[in-house]
Motif scaffolding. Structure first.
Motif: not given
Length: 486
Positions: A364-365, A374-375, A407-410
């Motif tokens: 992400a960085r 994560f879901t 999305g905000e989650m993988i």
């Protein structure tokens, strides 16, 4: 006298010959203005810049403003003083401010003994007053060459320290606190402070090089170089040149001397990756070098002493290493004073969530993405997958998911794991039960737990598919997973 000397200097500056060492700067420190003018008249024809200083208390400022290739320093700065004590004081201060400074003392004939004593305190040489011009130029030329050598040596030392530090660090930590990894960390902690050779065993992608770097980082050699050689990528014909080095003309194409990896790693740690790929006849040569602690470059008859700690690694199973037709046993004994086996990821699935979260943050960085989580479905999927490529494969899957996730989650779909992958065997998990026990144990809750586990693994922990197979809603399946700690 000073003014007439200055006028002469101005005339020489206009019509004199160019300086021989035009890039060299000389500082002359003396309280006698006539000496300063005479020095400048002489030195300006041989050096690029000559800076005069008639007050020793101005030396620190001069050193702060410029770098000097040589410093001419008088021994006495008070009328009638011939002890040289003031020269000792300022010599000490110069060397404290610039340890690489090259200082030539100026003394009278009677002060030669004092000047020799000054050399014991760090001065490079001395000249006597009245001086001979040729002697002054020769002394200062040698002094500037010495300064160049010192500066180059210091630069190389700092460069080597930076390279050693860079080579010993990595952005990939050795992650995991499962019992299997706790044993690995314990072995590293105990073996690192020694110079014992270490053999690291493990499948591809388990982190064998990370173990080697951790051993180096926690050793007394940590300030020295960590040299890694992938023997799987070195052809048989280049093996000796790569490891032992060669002299110019040793073979066709050897147009210059080359330092081998063993010599380049001198004082540090040499990591020999995929050592199981070395042919038997080359194993014998490596064994000789490790036993004698000497290496002879190709084309040379002069051996070079080496001081390296060897850490080797291979993905060849231990059983194959014990086969004398595959690996020399005397070399194996030399390499595996300490043996560390890195477990595959499928045998430490409890470490997978922490490893995955680490790489989510890392990528992400790297890609300037918002931090993601994560879901539950995704976590179940990555824990169920058998990861034939181990941590390396997991890392690549996480990198891909970070890039593709919108999305905000993988979710599990972002991971793009094979739909028909083989699940982790039930026997590898603490909830697994032998098949005979499945038939004999009819306890309702235990039976339900086994059914839930079977459905999850059959579908790679895809919650939607497992819930459909069980005839449950996703919410009902999540409740049962929480109930049974799945």
């Amino acid at each position: 006298m000073f003014e007439s000397g200055q006028a002469l200097y101005d005339n020489e500056q206009t019509h004199g010959e160019p300086a021989l060492d035009s890039d060299k700067r000389i500082l002359v420190v003396d309280d006698d203005e006539d000496i300063l003018v005479a020095a400048k008249l002489l030195l300006k024809r041989h050096f690029g810049d000559v800076v005069l200083c008639n007050r020793p208390d101005a030396i620190p400022r001069r050193l702060a403003d410029h770098e000097f290739d040589a410093i001419l320093l008088d021994m006495n700065f008070s009328p009638g003083d011939s002890s040289g004590e003031q020269g000792f004081v300022w010599l000490k201060q110069i060397l404290e401010q610039d340890p690489d400074a090259v200082v030539v003392m100026i003394t009278a004939h009677g002060g030669v003994d004092v000047a020799v004593e000054a050399m014991k305190h760090g001065a490079t040489d001395f000249i006597t007053k009245p001086w001979q011009n040729e002697k002054v130029i020769a002394t200062l030329s040698a002094a500037t060459q010495l300064h160049r050598s010192r500066s180059e040596a210091t630069r190389l030392q700092r460069s080597n320290e930076a390279l050693a530090q860079a080579s010993a660090t990595t952005s990939d930590p050795l992650l995991g606190d499962s019992p299997a990894m706790a044993r690995v960390h314990s072995m590293i902690r105990r073996a690192a402070p020694t110079d014992a050779s270490v053999l690291v065993l493990g499948e591809n992608g388990t982190g064998k090089e990370l173990v080697a770097r951790a051993l180096h980082r926690h050793s007394h050699r940590s300030s020295q170089v960590f040299m890694s050689v992938d023997l799987g990528a070195v052809s048989e014909s280049l093996f000796e040149s790569e490891l032992f080095g060669h002299r110019k003309g040793a073979f066709t194409g050897a147009d210059k001397d080359r330092v081998g990896r063993l010599v380049a790693a001198n004082g540090g740690t040499l990591f020999l990756d995929e050592i199981g790929n070395i042919p038997l006849h080359l194993q014998a040569k490596l064994l000789t070098v490790l036993e004698q602690r000497q290496v002879t470059p190709l084309g040379s008859n002069q051996p070079v002493n080496i001081d390296v700690r060897v850490v080797a690694a291979t993905n060849v199973p231990r059983e194959q290493l014990l086969d004398e037709t595959v690996f020399r046993q005397d070399l194996l004994f030399r390499l595996n004073t300490v043996e560390i086996e890195v477990p595959p990821l499928r045998q430490r699935s409890e470490d997978i969530p922490d490893i995955a979260r680490h790489y989510v943050g890392f990528y992400a960085r790297k890609y300037r993405k918002p931090d993601k989580s994560f879901t539950a479905d995704a976590l179940c999927s990555i824990q169920a997958y058998h990861w034939p490529g181990n941590v390396r494969a997991l890392r690549h899957a996480i990198e891909r998911a970070v890039i593709l996730s919108e999305g905000e989650m993988i979710d599990s779909g972002d991971l793009q794991l094979p739909a028909n992958h083989d699940p982790v065997h039930l026997a590898a998990t603490p909830h697994a039960q032998p098949s005979a026990e499945v038939v004999e144990d009819l306890h309702l809750e235990r039976m339900e737990q086994r059914l839930v586990e079977t459905a999850l693994r059959r579908h790679g922990f895809n919650i939607s598919k497992a819930a459909k197979d069980l005839g449950l809603t996703r919410a009902a399946l999540y409740r049962r997973m929480e109930k049974y700690g799945l």
